[in-house]
Design a protein around this motif. Structure first.
Motif, mmCIF file in Angstrom:
data_model
loop_
_atom_site.group_PDB
_atom_site.id
_atom_site.type_symbol
_atom_site.label_atom_id
_atom_site.label_comp_id
_atom_site.label_asym_id
_atom_site.label_seq_id
_atom_site.Cartn_x
_atom_site.Cartn_y
_atom_site.Cartn_z
ATOM 1 N N VAL A 16 12.503 14.829 27.546
ATOM 2 C CA VAL A 16 12.528 14.165 26.464
ATOM 3 C C VAL A 16 12.357 15.250 25.270
ATOM 4 O O VAL A 16 12.936 15.149 23.930
ATOM 5 N N VAL A 20 8.466 7.048 33.691
ATOM 6 C CA VAL A 20 9.569 6.616 32.785
ATOM 7 C C VAL A 20 8.601 5.789 31.511
ATOM 8 O O VAL A 20 8.955 6.145 30.615
ATOM 9 N N LEU A 21 7.624 5.207 31.770
ATOM 10 C CA LEU A 21 6.635 4.875 30.667
ATOM 11 C C LEU A 21 6.111 5.726 29.920
ATOM 12 O O LEU A 21 6.121 5.447 28.515
ATOM 13 N N ARG A 70 19.495 11.407 25.065
ATOM 14 C CA ARG A 70 18.026 11.201 25.572
ATOM 15 C C ARG A 70 17.828 10.656 26.911
ATOM 16 O O ARG A 70 17.243 11.182 27.801
ATOM 17 N N LEU A 71 18.627 9.660 27.316
ATOM 18 C CA LEU A 71 18.651 8.935 28.676
ATOM 19 C C LEU A 71 19.179 9.850 29.556
ATOM 20 O O LEU A 71 18.729 9.808 30.840
ATOM 21 N N THR A 125 8.885 6.971 27.834
ATOM 22 C CA THR A 125 9.545 5.990 26.807
ATOM 23 C C THR A 125 8.398 6.167 25.789
ATOM 24 O O THR A 125 8.939 6.023 24.255
ATOM 25 N N LEU A 172 16.477 12.193 30.497
ATOM 26 C CA LEU A 172 15.471 11.388 31.182
ATOM 27 C C LEU A 172 15.886 11.394 32.657
ATOM 28 O O LEU A 172 15.225 11.591 33.587
ATOM 29 N N LEU A 177 9.404 8.985 23.714
ATOM 30 C CA LEU A 177 10.470 8.859 22.858
ATOM 31 C C LEU A 177 10.239 7.948 21.723
ATOM 32 O O LEU A 177 10.876 8.374 20.569
ATOM 33 N N ARG A 178 9.279 7.041 21.818
ATOM 34 C CA ARG A 178 9.141 6.205 20.464
ATOM 35 C C ARG A 178 8.111 6.939 19.626
ATOM 36 O O ARG A 178 8.580 6.836 18.484
ATOM 37 N N TRP A 182 7.559 4.602 37.972
ATOM 38 C CA TRP A 182 7.447 3.831 36.718
ATOM 39 C C TRP A 182 6.643 4.608 35.846
ATOM 40 O O TRP A 182 6.855 4.282 34.323
#
Length: 351
Positions: free
Chosen positions: A148, A113-114, A98-99, A117, A102, A120-121, A110
């Motif tokens: 993702v 990225v957020l 996954r990273l 993220t 990304l 992803l969560r 950012w």
């Protein structure tokens, strides 16, 4: 030997040695007149046992239990440790994938990225229905989110969630083509096959070109899925490949259905070529393949199929002959008006 010397020689800090003493794991056998800990050779041997067991991944409580039981059997503990490490490696491998996705999506700030993220969560939620709702709620995902989604699709165990993720990627359009195409070179069969399914769901020129590049792919399942997807888009260049799928019994029912969709019921010269391709494959084919091809011929609603069936009516293989006779009988009934126009009975089982 005093605690400082033990720490220097063993590599275990004095602080940890004191902690071991408090837990009763490694208690020094004596004290100096000033009250300092003094370790014997036996104490050092026990310390080595503690460190060796800890290096295997045992918790301190498990180390203490192992050292307290003379009849302690290492087999079950080692087996448990192996399972724990394998589970951890699986999680870390999934995270690495996954990273990597990304990173490959080249996030520019950012906020990207957020957003990724948070996605992803959400896709890590234990409840499949939660993951499915999240996928269905996405409206034209951003490139960083697509990365993702691709990785989530390739690892999703629930088929309904996988379908929702495929739908979300299809809505993203050409942004998803490159990451999905990149997944087609992976070693895991299931990841490649999920990627080609998602690629087939994207209706764009870029996706069609990517599917065309899969001609002759080393994985027959990937190649077949690409051919079927192109056929469903009306690409007549895949007719020979579709006929070969029927001949080889590789998703033959789907291939026959796609062939039928590619022809015009009113009959055009290109449709004659479709029939000719089926007939050509019949020559010298094994019995099972001939029966599948005859059944596919039955599904082609064009005049040329009737002419081909006439030649097959006296075929030495009964399954082929019966299928040809059924096709001709159905056409005759349509001409006599005994059935509604445009309908035909299904072919007899070729097996």
């Amino acid at each position: 030997m005093l605690i400082g010397e033990v720490a220097r020689r063993s590599g275990v800090s004095a602080r940890m040695l004191r902690h071991y003493d408090r837990l009763g794991l490694v208690t020094p056998s004596g004290r100096t007149a000033g009250g300092y800990r003094r370790y014997s050779d036996g104490d050092l041997e026990r310390l080595l046992w503690v460190e060796a067991l800890r290096s295997l991944g045992l918790r301190l409580a498990e180390v203490a239990a192992a050292l307290q039981r003379p009849s302690f059997s290492p087999g079950p503990v080692v087996e448990q440790l192996v399972a724990q490490v394998e589970e951890r490696l699986e999680r870390d491998t999934e995270l690495l994938h996954r990273l990597t996705r990304l990173r490959d999506s080249t996030p520019t700030d950012w906020d990207d990225v957020l957003a990724a993220t948070a996605l992803l969560r959400g896709l890590d939620a234990p409840d499949p229905s939660t993951r499915q709702r999240l996928a269905l709620s996405l409206d034209r995902p951003a490139p960083v989110e697509v990365a993702v989604l691709v990785e989530a699709l390739l690892t999703e165990p629930d088929p309904h969630v996988a379908g929702a993720l495929t739908w979300a990627l299809a809505r993203s359009g050409d942004v998803a083509v490159r990451p999905l195409e990149a997944a087609l070179v992976e070693e895991a069969d299931d990841r490649r096959r999920r990627a080609v399914t998602a690629l087939g769901a994207i209706r764009s020129t870029a996706a069609t070109e990517a599917l065309a590049r899969l001609d002759g792919h080393v994985d027959p399942a990937v190649a077949a899925a690409a051919v079927l997807a192109r056929g469903r888009r009306g690409d007549r260049e895949v007719v020979p490949a579709l006929v070969r799928l029927v001949r080889d019994g590789n998703r033959d029912v789907e291939a026959a259905e796609v062939l039928a969709r590619l022809v015009d019921p009113d009959g055009v010269s290109e449709d004659d070529d479709v029939v000719a391709t089926v007939v050509q494959e019949l020559v010298g084919a094994p019995v099972a393949a001939r029966r599948r091809l005859a059944a596919a011929l039955f599904e082609l609603p064009v005049p040329a199929a009737e002419a081909a069936a006439t030649a097959l009516r006296d075929d030495p293989d009964r399954g082929v002959a019966v299928t040809a006779a059924a096709l001709l009988a159905g056409r005759d009934a349509t001409v006599r008006g005994t059935r509604p126009s445009g309908t035909r009975p299904g072919p007899p089982s070729p097996r």
